[in-house]
Scaffold this motif. Structure first.
Motif, PDB file in Angstrom:
ATOM      1  N   HIS A 205       0.842  -1.188   0.000  1.00 16.43           N
ATOM      2  CA  HIS A 205       0.000   0.000   0.000  1.00 16.43           C
ATOM      3  C   HIS A 205       0.884   1.248   0.000  1.00 16.43           C
ATOM      4  O   HIS A 205       2.007   1.200   0.513  1.00 16.43           O
ATOM      5  CB  HIS A 205      -0.903   0.006   1.234  1.00 16.43           C
ATOM      6  CG  HIS A 205      -1.654  -1.282   1.391  1.00 16.43           C
ATOM      7  ND1 HIS A 205      -1.136  -2.354   2.093  1.00 16.43           N
ATOM      8  CD2 HIS A 205      -2.844  -1.677   0.909  1.00 16.43           C
ATOM      9  CE1 HIS A 205      -2.005  -3.361   2.051  1.00 16.43           C
ATOM     10  NE2 HIS A 205      -3.039  -2.982   1.330  1.00 16.43           N
ATOM     11  N   PRO A 206       0.399   2.351  -0.549  1.00 15.64           N
ATOM     12  CA  PRO A 206       1.195   3.582  -0.565  1.00 15.64           C
ATOM     13  C   PRO A 206       1.621   4.006   0.844  1.00 15.64           C
ATOM     14  O   PRO A 206       0.831   3.978   1.782  1.00 15.64           O
ATOM     15  CB  PRO A 206       0.240   4.612  -1.170  1.00 15.64           C
ATOM     16  CG  PRO A 206      -0.743   3.821  -1.960  1.00 15.64           C
ATOM     17  CD  PRO A 206      -0.911   2.536  -1.195  1.00 15.64           C
ATOM     18  N   MET A 207       2.880   4.330   0.979  1.00 15.70           N
ATOM     19  CA  MET A 207       3.425   4.852   2.233  1.00 15.70           C
ATOM     20  C   MET A 207       4.771   5.498   1.945  1.00 15.70           C
ATOM     21  O   MET A 207       5.442   5.149   0.977  1.00 15.70           O
ATOM     22  CB  MET A 207       3.591   3.739   3.282  1.00 15.70           C
ATOM     23  CG  MET A 207       4.624   2.694   2.918  1.00 15.70           C
ATOM     24  SD  MET A 207       4.785   1.330   4.082  1.00 15.70           S
ATOM     25  CE  MET A 207       5.200   2.149   5.567  1.00 15.70           C
ATOM     26  N   ASP A 208       5.134   6.473   2.752  1.00 17.80           N
ATOM     27  CA  ASP A 208       6.397   7.179   2.602  1.00 17.80           C
ATOM     28  C   ASP A 208       6.595   7.585   1.137  1.00 17.80           C
ATOM     29  O   ASP A 208       5.748   8.245   0.561  1.00 17.80           O
ATOM     30  CB  ASP A 208       7.561   6.333   3.124  1.00 17.80           C
ATOM     31  CG  ASP A 208       7.405   5.976   4.602  1.00 17.80           C
ATOM     32  OD1 ASP A 208       6.697   6.714   5.317  1.00 17.80           O
ATOM     33  OD2 ASP A 208       7.981   4.967   5.043  1.00 17.80           O
ATOM     34  N   GLU A 209       7.682   7.127   0.521  1.00 22.22           N
ATOM     35  CA  GLU A 209       7.965   7.515  -0.875  1.00 22.22           C
ATOM     36  C   GLU A 209       7.225   6.646  -1.896  1.00 22.22           C
ATOM     37  O   GLU A 209       7.301   6.894  -3.095  1.00 22.22           O
ATOM     38  CB  GLU A 209       9.480   7.475  -1.141  1.00 22.22           C
ATOM     39  CG  GLU A 209      10.098   6.102  -1.204  1.00 22.22           C
ATOM     40  CD  GLU A 209      10.472   5.488   0.159  1.00 22.22           C
ATOM     41  OE1 GLU A 209      11.174   4.464   0.135  1.00 22.22           O
ATOM     42  OE2 GLU A 209      10.077   6.006   1.206  1.00 22.22           O
ATOM     43  N   PHE A 210       6.512   5.628  -1.467  1.00 25.96           N
ATOM     44  CA  PHE A 210       5.808   4.717  -2.382  1.00 25.96           C
ATOM     45  C   PHE A 210       4.399   5.217  -2.667  1.00 25.96           C
ATOM     46  O   PHE A 210       3.658   5.576  -1.759  1.00 25.96           O
ATOM     47  CB  PHE A 210       5.753   3.296  -1.795  1.00 25.96           C
ATOM     48  CG  PHE A 210       7.086   2.615  -1.770  1.00 25.96           C
ATOM     49  CD1 PHE A 210       7.557   1.929  -2.888  1.00 25.96           C
ATOM     50  CD2 PHE A 210       7.883   2.674  -0.644  1.00 25.96           C
ATOM     51  CE1 PHE A 210       8.793   1.308  -2.873  1.00 25.96           C
ATOM     52  CE2 PHE A 210       9.121   2.059  -0.618  1.00 25.96           C
ATOM     53  CZ  PHE A 210       9.578   1.373  -1.735  1.00 25.96           C
ATOM     54  N   THR A 211       4.060   5.224  -3.944  1.00 19.89           N
ATOM     55  CA  THR A 211       2.730   5.647  -4.391  1.00 19.89           C
ATOM     56  C   THR A 211       1.977   4.437  -4.943  1.00 19.89           C
ATOM     57  O   THR A 211       2.532   3.332  -5.014  1.00 19.89           O
ATOM     58  CB  THR A 211       2.842   6.707  -5.503  1.00 19.89           C
ATOM     59  OG1 THR A 211       3.445   6.091  -6.653  1.00 19.89           O
ATOM     60  CG2 THR A 211       3.684   7.906  -5.067  1.00 19.89           C
ATOM     61  N   ASP A 212       0.748   4.646  -5.382  1.00 16.72           N
ATOM     62  CA  ASP A 212      -0.017   3.559  -6.011  1.00 16.72           C
ATOM     63  C   ASP A 212       0.756   2.955  -7.185  1.00 16.72           C
ATOM     64  O   ASP A 212       0.654   1.763  -7.447  1.00 16.72           O
ATOM     65  CB  ASP A 212      -1.371   4.064  -6.512  1.00 16.72           C
ATOM     66  CG  ASP A 212      -2.440   4.032  -5.438  1.00 16.72           C
ATOM     67  OD1 ASP A 212      -2.372   3.164  -4.558  1.00 16.72           O
ATOM     68  OD2 ASP A 212      -3.347   4.883  -5.493  1.00 16.72           O
TER      69      ASP A 212
END
Length: 159
Positions: free
Chosen positions: A65-72
């Motif tokens: 799931h999106p978190m910190d620097e990670f997007t969809d």
């Protein structure tokens, strides 16, 4: 209500659509000792998934799931987690010391790997109370009764 109790109340739900697993395990202290177990699959709530994502991210894998620097677009959003917890007749508080989770259908090298969310004694007590409440409500019997059923099955297997 403490923060832990609030989290447990909002995020820990037994998946009563899955089977409750009666079984046994074995501990080797001075001699082998068998004891009853009862395993539950938990619903993958947002809170549990966030903890699982953090554990995997800290291990170098993309979260689901999106978190910190990670997007969809950059997270591993094709997979999911399966969460499990158990009761046992060995521990004094009758709780496992962790919630186990498995990575399922992930596009990463840790697909099908098992991880754990370690629990403090206070967290174990809060989760035990929550499981007991849910089992009484949906099954008509509490955790002690479920462990007694597992113990009866264990004794029947042994005879």
């Amino acid at each position: 209500m403490t923060l832990i109790e609030g989290f447990v109340r909002d995020e820990i739900f037994v998946d009563f659509g899955s089977d409750i697993l009666y079984g046994s395990d074995q501990q080797f202290v001075n001699y082998p000792s068998r004891f009853p177990t009862v395993g539950f699959e938990l619903i993958a709530t947002c809170g549990l998934c966030q903890i699982a994502d953090r554990i995997r991210k800290d291990a170098g894998f993309k979260p689901m799931h999106p978190m910190d620097e990670f997007t969809d677009d950059t997270c591993d959003n094709e997979g999911w987690y399966d969460f499990y917890i158990g009761l046992n007749g060995f521990a004094e508080n009758h709780m496992d010391s962790c919630i186990e989770f498995y990575v399922v259908n992930a596009d990463s090298p840790d697909n099908e790997e098992k991880y754990t969310i370690d629990l403090t004694a206070e967290e174990q007590a809060a989760i035990y109370a929550r499981l007991d409440e849910q089992c009484k409500r949906y099954l008509g019997k509490g955790c002690e009764e479920l462990l007694a059923e597992a113990d009866k099955l264990l004794k029947e297997e042994s005879s």
